[in-house]
Scaffold this motif. Structure first.
Motif, PDB file in Angstrom:
ATOM      1  N   LEU A 129      53.983  33.237  47.211  1.00 42.56           N
ATOM      2  CA  LEU A 129      53.018  32.416  46.519  1.00 42.56           C
ATOM      3  C   LEU A 129      52.869  32.792  45.148  1.00 42.56           C
ATOM      4  CD1 LEU A 129      49.877  32.927  48.899  1.00 42.56           C
ATOM      5  CD2 LEU A 129      51.604  31.156  48.997  1.00 42.56           C
ATOM      6  N   THR A 130      52.569  31.708  44.223  1.00 41.19           N
ATOM      7  CA  THR A 130      52.308  31.843  42.892  1.00 41.19           C
ATOM      8  C   THR A 130      50.986  32.637  42.669  1.00 41.19           C
ATOM      9  OG1 THR A 130      51.031  29.896  42.663  1.00 41.19           O
ATOM     10  CG2 THR A 130      53.383  29.762  42.445  1.00 41.19           C
ATOM     11  N   THR A 131      50.791  33.083  41.429  1.00 45.31           N
ATOM     12  CA  THR A 131      49.619  33.774  41.207  1.00 45.31           C
ATOM     13  C   THR A 131      48.165  32.878  41.283  1.00 45.31           C
ATOM     14  OG1 THR A 131      50.901  35.186  39.556  1.00 45.31           O
ATOM     15  CG2 THR A 131      48.411  35.041  39.207  1.00 45.31           C
ATOM     16  N   ARG A 132      48.593  31.654  40.785  1.00 48.11           N
ATOM     17  CA  ARG A 132      47.336  30.561  41.006  1.00 48.11           C
ATOM     18  C   ARG A 132      47.038  30.539  42.350  1.00 48.11           C
ATOM     19  NH1 ARG A 132      48.068  25.199  38.007  1.00 48.11           N
ATOM     20  NH2 ARG A 132      48.041  26.462  36.256  1.00 48.11           N
ATOM     21  N   GLN A 133      48.259  30.454  43.316  1.00 44.48           N
ATOM     22  CA  GLN A 133      48.007  30.157  44.762  1.00 44.48           C
ATOM     23  C   GLN A 133      46.880  31.325  45.252  1.00 44.48           C
ATOM     24  OE1 GLN A 133      51.797  29.317  45.900  1.00 44.48           O
ATOM     25  NE2 GLN A 133      51.246  27.227  46.407  1.00 44.48           N
TER      26      GLN A 133
ATOM     27  N   ALA B 281      45.077  33.458  43.493  1.00 40.31           N
ATOM     28  CA  ALA B 281      43.792  33.311  42.881  1.00 40.31           C
ATOM     29  C   ALA B 281      42.928  32.598  43.785  1.00 40.31           C
ATOM     30  CB  ALA B 281      43.986  32.904  41.353  1.00 40.31           C
ATOM     31  N   ARG B 282      43.474  31.101  44.223  1.00 36.60           N
ATOM     32  CA  ARG B 282      42.546  30.258  45.027  1.00 36.60           C
ATOM     33  C   ARG B 282      42.314  30.901  46.255  1.00 36.60           C
ATOM     34  NH1 ARG B 282      45.731  26.283  44.168  1.00 36.60           N
ATOM     35  NH2 ARG B 282      47.020  26.263  46.127  1.00 36.60           N
ATOM     36  N   ALA B 283      43.228  31.567  46.845  1.00 35.46           N
ATOM     37  CA  ALA B 283      42.766  32.153  48.130  1.00 35.46           C
ATOM     38  C   ALA B 283      41.470  33.355  48.262  1.00 35.46           C
ATOM     39  CB  ALA B 283      44.014  32.931  48.517  1.00 35.46           C
ATOM     40  N   TYR B 284      41.790  34.169  46.913  1.00 34.67           N
ATOM     41  CA  TYR B 284      40.566  35.160  46.608  1.00 34.67           C
ATOM     42  C   TYR B 284      39.428  34.293  46.134  1.00 34.67           C
ATOM     43  CZ  TYR B 284      43.375  39.221  47.248  1.00 34.67           C
ATOM     44  OH  TYR B 284      43.968  40.204  47.834  1.00 34.67           O
ATOM     45  N   LEU B 285      39.469  33.049  45.651  1.00 31.66           N
ATOM     46  CA  LEU B 285      38.244  32.441  44.857  1.00 31.66           C
ATOM     47  C   LEU B 285      38.014  33.465  43.519  1.00 31.66           C
ATOM     48  CD1 LEU B 285      36.143  31.460  47.845  1.00 31.66           C
ATOM     49  CD2 LEU B 285      37.863  30.199  46.696  1.00 31.66           C
ATOM     50  N   VAL B 286      38.801  33.741  42.921  1.00 36.99           N
ATOM     51  CA  VAL B 286      38.793  34.587  41.702  1.00 36.99           C
ATOM     52  C   VAL B 286      39.587  33.961  40.492  1.00 36.99           C
ATOM     53  CG1 VAL B 286      38.252  36.933  42.765  1.00 36.99           C
ATOM     54  CG2 VAL B 286      40.566  36.214  42.195  1.00 36.99           C
ATOM     55  N   PRO B 287      39.353  34.309  39.103  1.00 36.92           N
ATOM     56  CA  PRO B 287      40.085  33.741  38.332  1.00 36.92           C
ATOM     57  C   PRO B 287      41.543  34.024  38.170  1.00 36.92           C
ATOM     58  CG  PRO B 287      38.079  34.616  37.471  1.00 36.92           C
ATOM     59  CD  PRO B 287      38.096  34.804  38.812  1.00 36.92           C
ATOM     60  N   GLU B 288      42.470  33.305  37.893  1.00 32.75           N
ATOM     61  CA  GLU B 288      43.718  33.430  37.900  1.00 32.75           C
ATOM     62  C   GLU B 288      44.159  34.567  37.066  1.00 32.75           C
ATOM     63  OE1 GLU B 288      47.969  30.996  37.004  1.00 32.75           O
ATOM     64  OE2 GLU B 288      46.044  29.985  36.884  1.00 32.75           O
ATOM     65  N   ALA B 289      43.687  34.973  35.932  1.00 34.10           N
ATOM     66  CA  ALA B 289      43.856  36.143  35.068  1.00 34.10           C
ATOM     67  C   ALA B 289      43.517  37.381  35.837  1.00 34.10           C
ATOM     68  CB  ALA B 289      42.870  36.050  33.740  1.00 34.10           C
TER      69      ALA B 289
ATOM     70  N   THR C 269      43.633  37.991  39.031  1.00 34.50           N
ATOM     71  CA  THR C 269      44.562  38.110  39.904  1.00 34.50           C
ATOM     72  C   THR C 269      46.066  38.579  39.327  1.00 34.50           C
ATOM     73  OG1 THR C 269      43.594  36.344  41.408  1.00 34.50           O
ATOM     74  CG2 THR C 269      45.993  36.790  41.609  1.00 34.50           C
ATOM     75  N   ALA C 270      46.237  38.090  38.160  1.00 35.54           N
ATOM     76  CA  ALA C 270      47.611  38.433  37.531  1.00 35.54           C
ATOM     77  C   ALA C 270      47.286  40.026  37.102  1.00 35.54           C
ATOM     78  CB  ALA C 270      47.737  37.653  36.387  1.00 35.54           C
ATOM     79  N   GLN C 271      46.338  40.298  36.463  1.00 31.62           N
ATOM     80  CA  GLN C 271      46.185  41.579  36.366  1.00 31.62           C
ATOM     81  C   GLN C 271      46.120  42.573  37.365  1.00 31.62           C
ATOM     82  OE1 GLN C 271      42.210  41.744  34.311  1.00 31.62           O
ATOM     83  NE2 GLN C 271      43.097  40.730  32.424  1.00 31.62           N
TER      84      GLN C 271
ATOM     85  N   THR D 298      44.374  49.448  46.566  1.00 30.24           N
ATOM     86  CA  THR D 298      43.117  48.935  47.307  1.00 30.24           C
ATOM     87  C   THR D 298      43.317  47.753  48.322  1.00 30.24           C
ATOM     88  OG1 THR D 298      42.581  47.132  45.504  1.00 30.24           O
ATOM     89  CG2 THR D 298      41.728  49.285  45.436  1.00 30.24           C
ATOM     90  N   PRO D 299      42.748  47.426  49.272  1.00 27.90           N
ATOM     91  CA  PRO D 299      42.968  46.461  50.220  1.00 27.90           C
ATOM     92  C   PRO D 299      43.323  44.999  49.457  1.00 27.90           C
ATOM     93  CG  PRO D 299      41.385  47.789  51.176  1.00 27.90           C
ATOM     94  CD  PRO D 299      41.491  48.279  49.908  1.00 27.90           C
ATOM     95  N   ALA D 300      42.485  44.672  48.550  1.00 26.33           N
ATOM     96  CA  ALA D 300      42.536  43.588  47.835  1.00 26.33           C
ATOM     97  C   ALA D 300      43.797  43.465  46.737  1.00 26.33           C
ATOM     98  CB  ALA D 300      41.534  43.559  46.554  1.00 26.33           C
ATOM     99  N   SER D 301      44.301  44.605  46.332  1.00 24.34           N
ATOM    100  CA  SER D 301      45.667  44.706  45.523  1.00 24.34           C
ATOM    101  C   SER D 301      46.736  44.766  46.563  1.00 24.34           C
ATOM    102  CB  SER D 301      45.633  46.124  44.765  1.00 24.34           C
ATOM    103  OG  SER D 301      44.626  46.043  43.745  1.00 24.34           O
ATOM    104  N   ALA D 302      46.579  45.269  47.660  1.00 24.24           N
ATOM    105  CA  ALA D 302      47.843  45.182  48.710  1.00 24.24           C
ATOM    106  C   ALA D 302      47.941  43.671  49.041  1.00 24.24           C
ATOM    107  CB  ALA D 302      47.370  46.217  49.629  1.00 24.24           C
ATOM    108  N   VAL D 303      46.607  43.257  49.274  1.00 23.98           N
ATOM    109  CA  VAL D 303      46.950  41.623  49.918  1.00 23.98           C
ATOM    110  C   VAL D 303      47.676  40.732  48.700  1.00 23.98           C
ATOM    111  CG1 VAL D 303      45.667  39.573  50.452  1.00 23.98           C
ATOM    112  CG2 VAL D 303      45.228  41.823  51.546  1.00 23.98           C
ATOM    113  N   ALA D 304      47.343  41.162  47.355  1.00 22.31           N
ATOM    114  CA  ALA D 304      47.576  40.134  46.260  1.00 22.31           C
ATOM    115  C   ALA D 304      49.313  40.628  46.170  1.00 22.31           C
ATOM    116  CB  ALA D 304      46.994  40.357  45.129  1.00 22.31           C
TER     117      ALA D 304
END
Length: 381
Positions: free
Chosen positions: A122-126, A128-136, A138-140, A107-113
Motif C-alpha cells: 500500500l502507499t503511504t496515502r492508503q 493513512a486513510r486506513a488509520y484515519l490520520v494525516p499522511e505526514a 503515517t510517513a513518519q 508499537t502495534p500501530a507502527s507494526a501495522v503501518a
C-alpha cells in the motif's frame, strides 16, 4: 505489466535480502529499485523466473548502494562475494517478514503501518486513510519503524496477536475494493494456521475465508454497494464457505474462544442462511454478546444493536443503540436503518443523508445518498 504478481513477490524478495544480511530499510529500498527496473524491462521480455530475477536485481542494487556509501563500507566487506542469483533457499520468507514487521520493539500501530507498506504494497496515502490520520504522520511512523527494525534478523518472531491484527487490516483494505489485497492476506494467514496451534489464528483464517466468499456479490457492475440482505447468494463461493466453516469448527472445538472466532461464527451464520429472511439473528446476537464480553469493543456493540433490531424488532435495536456514542463510525447509518424499519421514514431519510456526508468511501457515500433519495421520494409521493 502484472502489478498483482509484483505485489505478491515483493515480500518474499525483501525477505531473501534480509536473510542474506541486509538491514530492513536497505532491503526495501533495493527491492523498490528492482521493481522500477521490472516495470521498465518486463513488458519487452518477461523473465522465466520473475522472483529470481527480482532477487538478483535487488541484490545488485543493494551492493551498488553499499559500495557508493562510505558509511556502509563495513557491510561491503561482508558481501564481497555475491551469492548465486535467485532466491537461493526454497523457503517462503513472506511469513517471516510479517513477524519482522511485528517485532516486539514496535508499537502495534507502527507494526501495522510497516507491514502494509512493505508486505501489503500500500502507499503511504492508503495507509493513512486506513488509520484515519494525516499522511505526514503515517510517513513518519513508517520511517521510524524502518529504523527500528534495521539490523534485526529472522531469529526473533513478533507477537502473534500483533501479526493477526496486521493480517486483518491488510485483508480489510483489500476487501474494501480500493486495493485487492484480500487474497494476499489469506495466503500468509494459512501459513501460521497450519503451523501454530492457536485458535485465534484459525479464527482469523475462517473469518477471512467466509467474508471473501461473499465478495462477488458485494457490488453491482457499476460499482454500487449491495447490502448483505440484497446480495445474490448464488454468487457466493461455496467452496470458500465450506473451508471457512470447517476451520472455524475445528477451532471452536478446542474451547478457547477469542474475538476472531466469535466474528467468524457470525459470518458463518450469515453464510448458512439461504436467504436474508432465514438468518438466525438470535444466535448472532448471542455471538455478539460473546464478542462484547471478550473485547468491550464499541464496534461490536454497534453491530450487536443491528442484530438486536433484526431479532427483537427495530425499537429494541434503537434502545441498544441509545447506549452508544453517536460519533462512532456507521452509528448514524445504523440509526437510519432502524428508524426506517420502525416506520419513521422522515427521520430515516434525514439520517441517511447525514451519514452520507460523513462516509469515508465513495461507494458508501453513494449508497447512503441513494437510500436518502429513495425515502425522500416516498415522502413526496
Amino acid at each position: 505489466m502484472d502489478e498483482a504478481l509484483l505485489r505478491t513477490l515483493t515480500p518474499a524478495v525483501i525477505g531473501v535480502l534480509v536473510r542474506r544480511g541486509t538491514d530492513f530499510a536497505a532491503a526495501e529500498d533495493a527491492v523498490q529499485d528492482a521493481l522500477v527496473e521490472a516495470v521498465r524491462r518486463w513488458p519487452e521480455e518477461r523473465p522465466r523466473d520473475p522472483e529470481g530475477w527480482l532477487v538478483t536485481v535487488a541484490w545488485r542494487k543493494f551492493l551498488d548502494a553499499a559500495r557508493s556509501d562510505a558509511s556502509r563500507r563495513h557491510r561491503e566487506a561482508r558481501v564481497e562475494v555475491e551469492p548465486a542469483p535467485g532466491p537461493g533457499e526454497a523457503v517462503d520468507d513472506t511469513l517471516q517478514l510479517y513477524f519482522l514487521c511485528a517485532h516486539p520493539s514496535l508499537t502495534p500501530a507502527s507494526a501495522v503501518a510497516l507491514t502494509l507498506r512493505a508486505v501489503g504494497g500500500l502507499t503511504t496515502r492508503q495507509i493513512a486513510r486506513a488509520y484515519l490520520v494525516p499522511e505526514a504522520t503515517t510517513a513518519q511512523r513508517i520511517s521510524r519503524a524502518r529504523r527500528t527494525v534495521s539490523g534485526v534478523r529472522f531469529d526473533r518472531p513478533g507477537d502473534v496477536g500483533t501479526v493477526l491484527r496486521v493480517l486483518c487490516l491488510v485483508f480489510n483494505e483489500g476487501y474494501s475494493g480500493d486495493v485487492d489485497l484480500a487474497a494476499e492476506a489469506i495466503r500468509p494467514t494459512r501459513e501460521p494456521a497450519a503451523r501454530i496451534p492457536d485458535e485465534e489464528v484459525a479464527g482469523l483464517l475462517a473469518l477471512m475465508l467466509l467474508h471473501h466468499a461473499r465478495r462477488p456479490a458485494r457490488t453491482r457492475p457499476d460499482g454500487a454497494l449491495v447490502p448483505l440482505a440484497e446480495q445474490d447468494r448464488g454468487l457466493w463461493d461455496t467452496r470458500l464457505i465450506a473451508e471457512g466453516v470447517g476451520v472455524l469448527q475445528a477451532a471452536l472445538a478446542r474451547d478457547r474462544l477469542g474475538e476472531f472466532q466469535a466474528q467468524a461464527a457470525v459470518a458463518a451464520l450469515h453464510a448458512d442462511a439461504s436467504s436474508a429472511e432465514e438468518t438466525d439473528w438470535v444466535q448472532i446476537v448471542g455471538w455478539y454478546d460473546e464478542l462484547v464480553a471478550l473485547t468491550g469493543s464499541p464496534v461490536a456493540r454497534l453491530n450487536r444493536a443491528v442484530a438486536v433490531g433484526e431479532a427483537d424488532g427495530p425499537r429494541a435495536g434503537l434502545a441498544a443503540l441509545a447506549d452508544l456514542d453517536p460519533a462512532l463510525p456507521c452509528h448514524t447509518a445504523v440509526a437510519a436503518h432502524l428508524h426506517e424499519r420502525d416506520g419513521d421514514t422522515a427521520t430515516a431519510a434525514r439520517l441517511y443523508a447525514e451519514a452520507a456526508r460523513s462516509a469515508t468511501s465513495l461507494p458508501e457515500r453513494e449508497h447512503l445518498t441513494r437510500q436518502a433519495a429513495r425515502l425522500n421520494a416516498r415522502l413526496r409521493g
